[in-house]
Design a protein around this motif. Structure first.
Motif, mmCIF file in Angstrom:
data_model
loop_
_atom_site.group_PDB
_atom_site.id
_atom_site.type_symbol
_atom_site.label_atom_id
_atom_site.label_comp_id
_atom_site.label_asym_id
_atom_site.label_seq_id
_atom_site.Cartn_x
_atom_site.Cartn_y
_atom_site.Cartn_z
ATOM 1 N N ALA A 46 64.372 153.996 25.020
ATOM 2 C CA ALA A 46 65.333 153.139 24.145
ATOM 3 C C ALA A 46 64.474 152.854 22.642
ATOM 4 C CB ALA A 46 65.738 151.842 24.706
ATOM 5 N N ARG A 47 63.314 152.472 22.858
ATOM 6 C CA ARG A 47 62.743 152.121 21.476
ATOM 7 C C ARG A 47 62.699 153.248 20.667
ATOM 8 N NH1 ARG A 47 56.486 149.478 21.303
ATOM 9 N NH2 ARG A 47 56.242 149.567 19.045
ATOM 10 N N THR A 48 62.095 154.513 21.114
ATOM 11 C CA THR A 48 62.245 155.656 20.351
ATOM 12 C C THR A 48 63.679 156.155 19.815
ATOM 13 O OG1 THR A 48 60.134 156.501 21.569
ATOM 14 C CG2 THR A 48 61.441 158.044 20.241
ATOM 15 N N ALA A 49 64.495 155.879 20.601
ATOM 16 C CA ALA A 49 65.838 156.264 20.384
ATOM 17 C C ALA A 49 66.478 155.652 19.214
ATOM 18 C CB ALA A 49 66.554 156.122 21.573
ATOM 19 N N LEU A 50 66.267 154.359 19.118
ATOM 20 C CA LEU A 50 66.398 153.232 18.188
ATOM 21 C C LEU A 50 66.066 153.572 16.831
ATOM 22 C CD1 LEU A 50 66.879 150.084 20.112
ATOM 23 C CD2 LEU A 50 68.934 151.370 19.262
ATOM 24 N N GLU A 51 64.563 154.039 16.865
ATOM 25 C CA GLU A 51 64.009 154.419 15.748
ATOM 26 C C GLU A 51 64.406 155.746 14.996
ATOM 27 O OE1 GLU A 51 59.558 154.573 16.687
ATOM 28 O OE2 GLU A 51 59.605 152.439 16.774
ATOM 29 N N LEU A 52 64.806 156.785 15.948
ATOM 30 C CA LEU A 52 65.217 158.024 15.468
ATOM 31 C C LEU A 52 66.924 157.796 15.035
ATOM 32 C CD1 LEU A 52 63.837 160.378 18.009
ATOM 33 C CD2 LEU A 52 63.261 160.562 15.916
ATOM 34 N N ALA A 53 67.495 157.362 15.666
ATOM 35 C CA ALA A 53 68.934 156.875 15.476
ATOM 36 C C ALA A 53 68.958 156.331 13.801
ATOM 37 C CB ALA A 53 69.508 155.825 16.069
ATOM 38 N N ARG A 54 68.038 155.579 13.549
ATOM 39 C CA ARG A 54 68.132 154.967 11.926
ATOM 40 C C ARG A 54 67.348 155.916 11.096
ATOM 41 N NH1 ARG A 54 65.849 150.553 15.058
ATOM 42 N NH2 ARG A 54 67.212 148.702 15.084
ATOM 43 N N ASN A 55 66.470 156.560 11.318
ATOM 44 C CA ASN A 55 65.790 157.585 10.437
ATOM 45 C C ASN A 55 66.150 159.106 10.263
ATOM 46 O OD1 ASN A 55 63.873 155.367 9.981
ATOM 47 N ND2 ASN A 55 62.407 155.992 11.579
ATOM 48 N N CYS A 56 66.610 159.643 11.626
ATOM 49 C CA CYS A 56 66.976 160.965 11.586
ATOM 50 C C CYS A 56 68.786 161.096 11.061
ATOM 51 C CB CYS A 56 66.735 161.747 12.500
ATOM 52 S SG CYS A 56 67.791 161.433 14.042
ATOM 53 N N LYS A 57 69.421 159.934 11.071
ATOM 54 C CA LYS A 57 70.741 159.976 10.718
ATOM 55 C C LYS A 57 71.633 161.102 11.511
ATOM 56 C CE LYS A 57 70.390 156.701 7.653
ATOM 57 N NZ LYS A 57 70.900 155.380 8.177
ATOM 58 N N PRO A 58 71.635 160.998 12.885
ATOM 59 C CA PRO A 58 72.152 162.044 13.502
ATOM 60 C C PRO A 58 73.797 161.967 13.423
ATOM 61 C CG PRO A 58 71.701 160.296 15.227
ATOM 62 C CD PRO A 58 71.223 159.975 13.819
ATOM 63 N N SER A 59 74.416 163.244 13.342
ATOM 64 C CA SER A 59 75.776 163.709 13.418
ATOM 65 C C SER A 59 76.462 163.152 14.859
ATOM 66 C CB SER A 59 76.078 164.956 13.507
ATOM 67 O OG SER A 59 75.163 165.526 12.383
ATOM 68 N N LEU A 60 75.700 163.312 15.803
ATOM 69 C CA LEU A 60 76.237 162.950 17.197
ATOM 70 C C LEU A 60 74.961 162.231 17.990
ATOM 71 C CD1 LEU A 60 79.018 164.642 19.329
ATOM 72 C CD2 LEU A 60 76.873 164.365 20.171
ATOM 73 N N ILE A 61 75.418 161.474 19.029
ATOM 74 C CA ILE A 61 74.228 161.144 20.126
ATOM 75 C C ILE A 61 74.697 161.351 21.341
ATOM 76 C CG2 ILE A 61 72.980 158.971 20.910
ATOM 77 C CD1 ILE A 61 73.115 157.933 18.014
ATOM 78 N N VAL A 62 73.750 161.978 22.209
ATOM 79 C CA VAL A 62 74.062 162.073 23.656
ATOM 80 C C VAL A 62 73.125 161.151 24.173
ATOM 81 C CG1 VAL A 62 73.827 163.634 25.721
ATOM 82 C CG2 VAL A 62 74.342 164.602 23.232
ATOM 83 N N LEU A 63 73.628 160.260 25.077
ATOM 84 C CA LEU A 63 72.697 159.007 25.721
ATOM 85 C C LEU A 63 72.887 159.018 27.318
ATOM 86 C CD1 LEU A 63 71.436 156.250 25.361
ATOM 87 C CD2 LEU A 63 73.899 155.142 24.823
ATOM 88 N N ASP A 64 71.844 158.725 27.752
ATOM 89 C CA ASP A 64 71.572 158.817 29.253
ATOM 90 C C ASP A 64 71.575 157.204 29.542
ATOM 91 O OD1 ASP A 64 71.095 159.604 32.037
ATOM 92 O OD2 ASP A 64 69.244 158.772 31.769
#
Length: 244
Positions: A46-64
């Motif tokens: 989750a920690r890495t995910a939140l950092e990447l969500a802020r920094n890489c500005k994804p078009s879509l997120i697939v979340l387990d």
């Protein structure tokens, strides 16, 4: 996710963030996305995910859901607080109540394991098509007006580069106003959004906290131009397009 040029189902090179702690599942999703021309970022926590969500500005997120350091629903709720990015949840759980819970906290779709690559690709294409809604003000794009800058993703407030400290309650009030900038929110709507309860004097609570916020964010708290009072109704945050 690329198909042949001109294919009606081809995706325009989306950036997809895959949040999954199982390498085998990440590999399946990566292959599905990259086979249609997409770019993939991976996170196992989750920690890495939140950092990447802020920094890489994804078009879509697939979340387990089954992450080692947090519940996937919590991650979903945190991202949804500042971003309109479509979120497709993957889970081995088949409980209907669980699906409802995920949709209630902001997920856009739910795919139960095991799933086929064809179905996954179809679900992702559908969500990308539906992502025509505008960005969340202050999150996807920081709110900037009259020297004030509010970034919901990093939870920061500043004026002319100088940090402004706000309390947790002031932050929730500010977030509610910013995400609805340009729209009048009633006293009760703001009260519910900030305090999550239906009892109490909404107008009195808000009068105190709005006054505190104005002292921190307005150029002239006596003559506010950012947080505008709608007499007898509520408050409205000025739109950035009106910036001087």
């Amino acid at each position: 996710m690329a198909s042949s040029p001109g294919s009606p189902t081809a995706l325009p090179g989306p950036v997809v963030l895959v949040i999954e702690d199982e390498p085998s599942i990440r590999s399946i999703v990566r292959a599905a996305v990259e086979s249609e021309g997409g770019i993939v970022y991976e996170a196992a926590t989750a920690r890495t995910a939140l950092e990447l969500a802020r920094n890489c500005k994804p078009s879509l997120i697939v979340l387990d859901l089954g992450l080692p350091d947090a519940d996937g629903a919590q991650v979903c709720a945190q991202i949804r607080a500042w971003s309109s990015t479509p979120i497709v949840v993957l889970s081995a759980r088949h409980d209907e109540a669980e699906k409802v819970r995920l949709l209630d906290v902001g997920a856009d779709d739910y795919l139960t394991k095991p799933f086929s690559t064809i179905e996954l690709q179809a679900r992702l294409r559908a969500q990308l098509r539906r992502a025509a809604m505008g960005p969340v003000r202050g999150g996807d794009v920081p709110y900037a007006y009259d020297g004030l800058r509010i970034d919901l993703a990093s939870r920061t407030v500043s004026r002319d580069g100088q940090s402004i400290h706000v309390t947790p309650t002031e932050w929730e009030l500010l977030r509610a106003l910013v995400t609805s900038a340009g729209r009048t929110l009633t006293h009760q709507q703001l009260f519910d959004a900030v305090w999550s309860r239906s009892h109490g004097d909404a107008q009195q609570y808000l009068r105190v906290y709005v006054a505190n916020l104005r002292r921190k964010v307005e150029q002239d708290p006596i003559r506010p131009t950012l947080i505008v009072t709608e007499p007898g109704v509520g408050y409205r945050m000025s739109l950035p397009t009106a910036a001087r």
